[in-house]
Scaffold this motif. Structure first.
Motif, PDB file in Angstrom:
ATOM      1  N   SER A 155      -5.962 -10.111   0.176  1.00 15.91           N
ATOM      2  CA  SER A 155      -6.836  -9.115  -0.780  1.00 15.91           C
ATOM      3  C   SER A 155      -6.497  -9.781  -1.818  1.00 15.91           C
ATOM      4  CB  SER A 155      -5.127  -9.040  -1.162  1.00 15.91           C
ATOM      5  OG  SER A 155      -5.269  -7.341  -1.556  1.00 15.91           O
ATOM      6  N   LYS A 156      -6.009 -10.895  -2.346  1.00 18.04           N
ATOM      7  CA  LYS A 156      -6.301 -11.647  -3.521  1.00 18.04           C
ATOM      8  C   LYS A 156      -7.617 -12.221  -3.301  1.00 18.04           C
ATOM      9  CE  LYS A 156      -1.808 -13.143  -5.600  1.00 18.04           C
ATOM     10  NZ  LYS A 156      -0.878 -13.951  -5.701  1.00 18.04           N
ATOM     11  N   GLU A 157      -8.208 -12.851  -3.210  1.00 20.65           N
ATOM     12  CA  GLU A 157      -9.503 -13.192  -3.099  1.00 20.65           C
ATOM     13  C   GLU A 157     -10.718 -11.409  -2.712  1.00 20.65           C
ATOM     14  OE1 GLU A 157     -10.602 -16.215   0.181  1.00 20.65           O
ATOM     15  OE2 GLU A 157      -8.103 -17.444  -0.361  1.00 20.65           O
ATOM     16  N   LYS A 158      -9.980 -10.571  -2.274  1.00 24.50           N
ATOM     17  CA  LYS A 158     -11.110  -9.811  -2.357  1.00 24.50           C
ATOM     18  C   LYS A 158     -11.615  -9.560  -0.535  1.00 24.50           C
ATOM     19  CE  LYS A 158     -11.295  -8.102  -6.639  1.00 24.50           C
ATOM     20  NZ  LYS A 158      -9.916  -8.632  -6.933  1.00 24.50           N
ATOM     21  N   LYS A 159     -11.350 -10.337   0.525  1.00 21.75           N
ATOM     22  CA  LYS A 159     -11.858 -10.861   1.174  1.00 21.75           C
ATOM     23  C   LYS A 159     -11.047  -9.444   2.811  1.00 21.75           C
ATOM     24  CE  LYS A 159     -13.842 -15.073   0.348  1.00 21.75           C
ATOM     25  NZ  LYS A 159     -13.253 -16.616   1.123  1.00 21.75           N
ATOM     26  N   ILE A 160     -11.509  -8.805   3.352  1.00 22.05           N
ATOM     27  CA  ILE A 160     -11.415  -8.131   4.735  1.00 22.05           C
ATOM     28  C   ILE A 160     -10.074  -7.093   4.080  1.00 22.05           C
ATOM     29  CG2 ILE A 160      -9.828  -8.296   6.455  1.00 22.05           C
ATOM     30  CD1 ILE A 160     -10.318 -11.295   6.815  1.00 22.05           C
ATOM     31  N   ILE A 161      -9.030  -7.151   3.379  1.00 23.31           N
ATOM     32  CA  ILE A 161      -8.112  -6.274   3.523  1.00 23.31           C
ATOM     33  C   ILE A 161      -7.623  -5.945   1.809  1.00 23.31           C
ATOM     34  CG2 ILE A 161      -6.021  -7.663   3.851  1.00 23.31           C
ATOM     35  CD1 ILE A 161      -5.589  -5.820   5.574  1.00 23.31           C
ATOM     36  N   SER A 162      -7.703  -5.672   1.284  1.00 21.89           N
ATOM     37  CA  SER A 162      -6.867  -4.628   0.700  1.00 21.89           C
ATOM     38  C   SER A 162      -5.106  -4.568   0.265  1.00 21.89           C
ATOM     39  CB  SER A 162      -7.540  -3.610  -0.729  1.00 21.89           C
ATOM     40  OG  SER A 162      -7.289  -3.090  -2.326  1.00 21.89           O
ATOM     41  N   ASP A 163      -4.856  -4.984  -0.358  1.00 26.24           N
ATOM     42  CA  ASP A 163      -3.255  -5.164  -0.359  1.00 26.24           C
ATOM     43  C   ASP A 163      -2.185  -5.509  -1.496  1.00 26.24           C
ATOM     44  OD1 ASP A 163      -0.330  -5.281   0.739  1.00 26.24           O
ATOM     45  OD2 ASP A 163      -0.984  -5.367   2.396  1.00 26.24           O
ATOM     46  N   LYS A 164      -2.255  -4.982  -2.321  1.00 31.27           N
ATOM     47  CA  LYS A 164      -1.701  -4.826  -3.797  1.00 31.27           C
ATOM     48  C   LYS A 164      -0.365  -5.228  -3.459  1.00 31.27           C
ATOM     49  CE  LYS A 164      -5.095  -5.242  -5.603  1.00 31.27           C
ATOM     50  NZ  LYS A 164      -6.418  -6.333  -6.726  1.00 31.27           N
ATOM     51  N   LYS A 165      -0.374  -4.602  -3.012  1.00 31.70           N
ATOM     52  CA  LYS A 165       2.315  -4.254  -1.684  1.00 31.70           C
ATOM     53  C   LYS A 165       1.807  -6.199  -1.386  1.00 31.70           C
ATOM     54  CE  LYS A 165       5.722  -2.562  -3.177  1.00 31.70           C
ATOM     55  NZ  LYS A 165       6.146  -1.323  -3.869  1.00 31.70           N
ATOM     56  N   ALA A 166       1.436  -6.548  -0.650  1.00 32.09           N
ATOM     57  CA  ALA A 166       1.423  -8.203  -0.746  1.00 32.09           C
ATOM     58  C   ALA A 166       1.684  -8.637  -1.841  1.00 32.09           C
ATOM     59  CB  ALA A 166       0.688  -7.950   0.469  1.00 32.09           C
ATOM     60  N   GLU A 167       0.244  -8.951  -1.973  1.00 32.21           N
ATOM     61  CA  GLU A 167       0.561  -9.709  -3.552  1.00 32.21           C
ATOM     62  C   GLU A 167       1.750  -9.514  -4.360  1.00 32.21           C
ATOM     63  OE1 GLU A 167      -3.663  -8.981  -5.447  1.00 32.21           O
ATOM     64  OE2 GLU A 167      -4.593  -8.252  -4.158  1.00 32.21           O
ATOM     65  N   GLU A 168       2.214  -8.047  -5.024  1.00 32.94           N
ATOM     66  CA  GLU A 168       3.257  -8.060  -5.676  1.00 32.94           C
ATOM     67  C   GLU A 168       4.351  -8.855  -4.851  1.00 32.94           C
ATOM     68  OE1 GLU A 168       6.379  -4.311  -6.714  1.00 32.94           O
ATOM     69  OE2 GLU A 168       3.989  -3.633  -5.863  1.00 32.94           O
ATOM     70  N   ILE A 169       4.340  -9.011  -3.628  1.00 32.71           N
ATOM     71  CA  ILE A 169       5.779  -9.351  -2.916  1.00 32.71           C
ATOM     72  C   ILE A 169       5.375 -10.945  -2.952  1.00 32.71           C
ATOM     73  CG2 ILE A 169       7.100  -9.082  -0.736  1.00 32.71           C
ATOM     74  CD1 ILE A 169       6.414  -6.208  -0.786  1.00 32.71           C
ATOM     75  N   ILE A 170       4.674 -10.992  -2.363  1.00 32.52           N
ATOM     76  CA  ILE A 170       4.714 -13.070  -2.625  1.00 32.52           C
ATOM     77  C   ILE A 170       5.437 -13.301  -4.250  1.00 32.52           C
ATOM     78  CG2 ILE A 170       3.344 -12.712  -0.593  1.00 32.52           C
ATOM     79  CD1 ILE A 170       1.050 -13.876  -2.355  1.00 32.52           C
ATOM     80  N   ASP A 171       4.543 -12.126  -4.862  1.00 32.63           N
ATOM     81  CA  ASP A 171       4.552 -13.037  -6.826  1.00 32.63           C
ATOM     82  C   ASP A 171       6.001 -12.702  -7.145  1.00 32.63           C
ATOM     83  OD1 ASP A 171       1.716 -13.739  -6.153  1.00 32.63           O
ATOM     84  OD2 ASP A 171       1.041 -12.288  -7.286  1.00 32.63           O
ATOM     85  N   SER A 172       7.077 -12.045  -6.800  1.00 34.22           N
ATOM     86  CA  SER A 172       8.183 -11.931  -6.948  1.00 34.22           C
ATOM     87  C   SER A 172       9.197 -12.560  -6.247  1.00 34.22           C
ATOM     88  CB  SER A 172       8.279 -10.014  -7.295  1.00 34.22           C
ATOM     89  OG  SER A 172       7.607  -9.859  -5.542  1.00 34.22           O
ATOM     90  N   ILE A 173       8.584 -11.877  -4.883  1.00 32.90           N
ATOM     91  CA  ILE A 173       9.989 -13.616  -4.307  1.00 32.90           C
ATOM     92  C   ILE A 173      10.055 -15.094  -4.486  1.00 32.90           C
ATOM     93  CG2 ILE A 173      10.020 -14.031  -1.672  1.00 32.90           C
ATOM     94  CD1 ILE A 173       9.600 -11.438  -0.926  1.00 32.90           C
TER      95      ILE A 173
END
Length: 268
Positions: free
Chosen positions: A22-40
């Motif tokens: 998602s961060k690389e804007k490839k295949i899938i857009s998943d802002k929630k996944a980005e948020e979770i791995i950045d906060s865990i």
């Protein structure tokens, strides 16, 4: 610091893969996944999630997302059961409203998930092992169409557990479909060499060499379709190496069948 049993740590593999893609804007857009791995507070690097696994996990999720959207559109007022949901944000990604959506996973997983997702009247989380079938009685069901999603789940069960799960779902719901990914038996045999899994205590147990094997579990379990990752349109947007890799596997049955997505109809 997030603490999970080593078996449950497998939920971080697809989460990390989807977040990276998602961060690389490839295949899938998943802002929630980005948020979770950045906060865990968790060392994702120790899982050694290779780039090809990130691509695979994201492509698998995107295909199941597409099917979920179509199912909800064609079955207004349906129920969605996402079994072994982990920290996945499909309920947000599909941008469709089911009558009720249930996310189910181990209590320790749901406890973490509730830090990032809020329950509503239509969205509920259940903390339970999928094989503790008391959870089925907690589903508010009145003969609505049902979609069951079991992504990255059934391979961690043994064959008796997979069979019992499908039969219990079939007996509970009068009009249901289930979508899940399945390894071939050869893939199961060699899964112990997968580096990311080696960092956890999770063990791949179940695989299938074809839908006919699953249909034998009981009458009313009927194969509808098989989706192959290398057939998906998103492959053409990958970088040259991965595009070539997926395209080559089309011509080798063992590679093509290594992991695919099955869709079955369940009728009581």
């Amino acid at each position: 610091m997030i603490s999970l049993s080593n078996g449950s740590e497998t939920l971080f593999i697809p989460l990390y893969g989807k977040a990276r893609m998602s961060k690389e804007k490839k295949i899938i857009s998943d802002k929630k996944a980005e948020e979770i791995i950045d906060s865990i507070d968790y060392d994702f690097k120790k899982l050694k999630v290779a780039k090809k696994i990130q691509v695979f996990m994201s492509l698998r999720a995107a295909i199941i997302d597409d099917f979920t959207r179509v199912f909800i559109d064609e079955n207004p007022g349906c129920i969605v059961l996402h079994l072994g949901c982990g920290l996945d944000s499909r309920v947000l990604r599909v941008k469709r409203k089911a009558k009720r959506w249930y996310d189910l996973d181990f209590p320790e997983v749901i406890k973490i998930k509730k830090q990032f997702f809020k329950e509503t009247i239509n969205y509920r989380m259940i903390g339970s092992s999928v094989t503790d079938y008391s959870w089925i009685d907690r589903i508010d069901y009145e003969d609505e169409p049902v979609l069951v999603i079991a992504e990255g789940l059934l391979m961690y069960l043994n064959e008796e557990e997979v069979e019992e799960l499908l039969i219990r779902l079939k007996n509970k719901f009068t009009n249901a479909e289930i979508i899940f990914d399945a390894f071939s038996k050869t893939t199961v045999k060699y899964s112990k060499y997968q580096p990311s899994l080696g960092k956890t205590e999770a063990k791949i147990q179940w695989g299938s060499d074809g839908p006919h094997e699953i249909e034998k579990y009981a009458s009313g379990i009927t194969h509808i379709d098989t989706k192959y990752l290398n057939d998906d349109y998103r492959v053409k947007f990958l970088s040259g190496y991965y595009r070539l890799m997926f395209n080559i596997t089309k011509f080798f049955k063992s590679a093509r069948e290594a992991q695919r997505i099955f869709i079955f109809e369940l009728r009581s």
